[in-house]
Design a protein around this motif. Structure first.
Motif: not given
Length: 301
Positions: A7, A10-11, A38, A41-42, A49, A63, A70
């Motif tokens: 995750h 990807y973010f 995503i 994740l949010e 984000l 974000g 991150c």
């Protein structure tokens, strides 16, 4: 909270590209899968984000803050992976190296310094001890490598010569032989000797005693000291003479005179010694380094 490194990767890709399709191509995944990740994740973070529209993607203030953390996480993971690989290959770790007086007064400091430059993330831990105790510590796993008076014939061990030295005599400056540049060993037949304890210096004596016997006498040892510095100090007090290796010239106290030993061709050998059944990455690297140096220098002389 069900968030994994996938995750986070990807973010970061979407935050860098600000475009889901380009981020999906960069990651080598399908765009719908990226969008779902995503969204997941949010939901887990309970924050938005990205602001999405038909034309563009914009990262939110939350974000941006999350992105900073991150990137730190991924950098830490990459460093941790690299460190694990370095440990596996022996480029990080500790190396416990034993040494005798002769080794540290000779070539060993140069060898250790050059190896430390080559492998700065390996911590060298030198330990002084006589040969017999180094052998015991190697058996017990307290030392990784010993630099001892050799050669050593012992099952389960390998060795590599790193130094070969002439023997010299050292006398105090008022001694009857002090005005000479060289002597024959038999001229010491009736002298008092200063040396190390027989038990601790047995490997050195395996050189000295046979030489004296060939010259017709057994040395009369009247004073003992644990190390070379102590021996030379007692000689400087006029308590006797001694026979040590030529490297002792570097540390002679005032009032002492070194004398060559004519006719003595035997040389005292210092070897690097290690157990073959306890090989670590850092130990293997050091042994490879010693072998390479030996080839480059044409062996010891």
């Amino acid at each position: 909270m069900k968030i994994g490194l996938r995750h986070i990767r990807y973010f970061i890709a979407v935050a860098d590209e600000l475009h889901f399709r380009r981020a999906a191509v960069q990651l080598g995944v399908a765009q719908p899968a990226l969008s779902r990740a995503i969204q997941h994740l949010e939901q887990e973070l309970e924050v938005v984000l990205f602001d999405r529209s038909n034309r563009n993607v914009r990262i939110t203030d939350a974000g941006r803050r999350f992105l900073d953390g991150c990137k730190g996480i991924m950098n830490s993971v990459e460093h941790t992976i690299e460190d694990a690989r370095r440990v596996h290959h022996g480029q990080i770790g500790n190396l416990r190296i034993g040494y005798t007086d002769m080794a540290i007064a000779g070539v060993l400091p140069t060898l250790l310094k050059a190896f430390q430059v080559q492998e700065p993330r390996i911590v060298l831990q030198p330990h002084h001890d006589v040969t017999s105790r180094q052998l015991q510590k190697l058996d017990e796993g307290v030392l990784d490598i010993g630099c001892v008076t050799g050669p050593i014939n012992r099952s389960g061990f390998e060795q590599l010569p790193i130094q070969s030295e002439k023997l010299i005599c050292v006398v105090y400056e008022s001694h009857r032989l002090a005005d000479r540049r060289s002597i024959h060993l038999e001229e010491l037949a009736h002298e008092d000797f200063v040396h190390g304890p027989t038990k601790d210096w047995e490997h050195f004596y395996s050189y000295l005693i046979p030489l004296c016997r060939k010259s017709g006498f057994i040395p009369s040892i009247v004073q003992e000291a644990y190390n070379s510095a102590g021996i030379l100090g007692l000689v400087a007090c006029g308590m006797g003479v001694t026979v040590l290796t030529e490297s002792s010239r570097k540390t002679l106290p005032n009032g002492l005179v070194p004398l060559e030993l004519d006719g003595v061709t035997e040389r005292l050998q210092t070897v690097a010694l290690w157990k073959t059944d306890t090989m670590t990455g850092s130990k293997s690297l050091f042994i490879d380094y010693l072998c390479r140096k030996s080839r480059e220098d044409g062996g010891v002389s």
